[in-house]
Every structure is written in structure tokens, then in C-alpha cells.
Design an enzyme around this catalytic site. Sequence first.
Site, short mmCIF file in Angstrom:
data_model
loop_
_atom_site.label_atom_id
_atom_site.label_comp_id
_atom_site.label_asym_id
_atom_site.label_seq_id
_atom_site.Cartn_x
_atom_site.Cartn_y
_atom_site.Cartn_z
N ILE A 34 0.87 -1.18 0.00
CA ILE A 34 0.00 0.00 0.00
C ILE A 34 0.90 1.23 0.00
CG2 ILE A 34 -1.91 1.13 1.20
CD1 ILE A 34 -2.17 -1.45 2.93
N ILE B 182 4.10 -1.37 3.57
CA ILE B 182 3.95 0.06 3.26
C ILE B 182 5.02 0.49 2.26
CG2 ILE B 182 3.94 2.40 4.22
CD1 ILE B 182 1.52 0.65 5.09
N LYS B 183 4.53 1.13 1.20
CA LYS B 183 5.46 1.59 0.16
C LYS B 183 5.86 3.04 0.41
CE LYS B 183 4.75 0.05 -4.31
NZ LYS B 183 3.89 -0.08 -5.51
N TYR B 184 7.18 3.23 0.48
CA TYR B 184 7.76 4.57 0.56
C TYR B 184 8.68 4.75 -0.64
CZ TYR B 184 6.80 4.29 5.66
OH TYR B 184 6.23 4.17 6.91
#
Length: 286
Positions: A81, A110-112
Site C-alpha cells: 500500500i 507500506i510503500k515509501y
Amino acid sequence: MAHTKTKILLDGGDSEETQRIKRLLGFLDGQTTNPSLIAKNPEVKKLVASEHGLSVREQMAEYRKIVEAISPLVGDAGVSIEVFAEENTTAEDMLDQAREMFTWVPNAFIKYPCTREGLRAAEQSVGSEIRVNMTLCFSQDQAAAVYAATKGAKVPVYVSPFVGRLDDIGENGVDLVANIKRMYAAGDGHVAVLAASIRNLEQLLYCFLLETELVTVPAKVLDDWARNGFPMPDGDFKYTAAGKPILYQELGLDQPWQNFDIQHELTRKGIEKFTADYRATLSQTT
Ligand code: E4P
């Protein structure tokens, strides 16, 4: 289907497509989403058209619904996400979003982005056992920085080199994947390589040959793989280079992540495009 060590994820933003691909393959290890894919989701498009755009809160609620529908369909490679990040978004802002998104489903990643702020957010995330997928990776330096920033992580960490977008600028994108794999071979194995931006079957087969831990693939390439009888690369497999070679660099992994040169024009452009696609779903008054 022949055996592959590489986990297969769907690159998409529509749970109906996820169901179809899972039926086609007989399994699906995970899924990656991003703001452009969410903007293309049929329900989001319908809402945007009928309501002249969504509020920030509504957009988040739609993203959550999509992720909740996908989550039970996929395996342990999880659902990635992506936080909303502009060029000047701080790590603290990304972390606030991440803490919320990480509660949406039990298999969230979690996508950064591979930027200074994204790396700062990742460093803190793994400290609080939030699984991360570092996206928009276009250089070995960025992958080295991901390794260094997340060292000691007790949760899985992914780095996503973008093959197709490097091909687009005349470089042989799969070389970056091979180079990162080679560099990480000297490390402790805490970062898994997730090959991304896959545009054709040949790239997919090359990722199998490289034994990347994971690959995220759009439905049309998986359709192509199925249509061809799920081929695997054999001894005769030759990859047709898509552009000029990307040379391997000797980078020591045992240094602070701030030492690496993490700038890349495609990371900047990627953030710009994700931001524009996300903003296009919002109402003017938001
Ligand atoms: C990865 O997580 C991204 O969603 C994706 O692979 C981007 O691919 P594209 O370059 O085809 O947009």
C-alpha cells in the site's frame, strides 16, 4: 506449471482482476498497488465521474476498501500500500499515513519512495515492525541505502527496482535487478528484491532466471505467460538487452545510508506522476 523460487505478485488495483489472475495461475503470492493503479480502479473511476472527484477522506476509504478486498486473496508476500508522498512530504507525514494503512489488513506492506524522507520513514517503520516496500528504485546506490537504513529489521523489507521505466530511457533495466542481487549477496539477506515495472514476458522470465525473491507483474503479462503455457527459462534462454548496460558498482553495505548518492531523475518523475494521478481523483474543493 513449472516451479519457480520467485514469488509472484500482481501489479494492479482491482480485486476482480486479482480473483481472475488467481484462478488463472492457481495461486497468487501477493499484490502491489500504487496511486496510478488506484486511480484506474473501476469503482474509483465511477465515483470520480459521478461526484466530480473525491475528498481526501473518501479517497482513503476507497483505497482501504480495495486493499481489504485483495488481502484475503493473496499469500504471504502481502499487499503493498503506497503512502501519498510529494517531493516535499516529510518522513513524519509518511509515517502517520503508514501507521493508519498498516492497520487496514494483516498482510500489509507500506510503500515509501527511495528518497531521503522515504528512507527516514522506513528506518523508523522497521523499528516499529511495520513491513516496508521501498519503491521507485532506479539505482544500486538507492538499493544500498535501503539495505543500510533498514539494517536490523525484524520484519520483511522489499526493494522494488523498476525495470520497464529504465528500459524507457534506453538502459537495460534488468541489469539493475542483477546488480542489486549481486550486491546483496554479500549482505545479511534482510532485504528481498521485488522486481517491478515488468512490461513483457521476457523480463518476467529473466527475473525467474535471476531468482529474484519476488516479482510484481501486470495482469496482461501474466495472461501472456499463461497463454504460452507458463514457460520457464531453460539453458537456452537469452535475454534481448533493451538498452545500454547498467554497470555494476562496488558499494560497501556497511556504512550509514546517508553516505549513498540516492538522487535519481526517474524517482523524482515517478513521484510527480503518482501525485498527479492521485490528485486527479480529488474534487477541486479538497
Ligand atoms: C511497483 O510496485 C509499481 O506498482 C509498478 O511495477 C510500476 O510499473 P510501471 O512502470 O509499469 O508503472
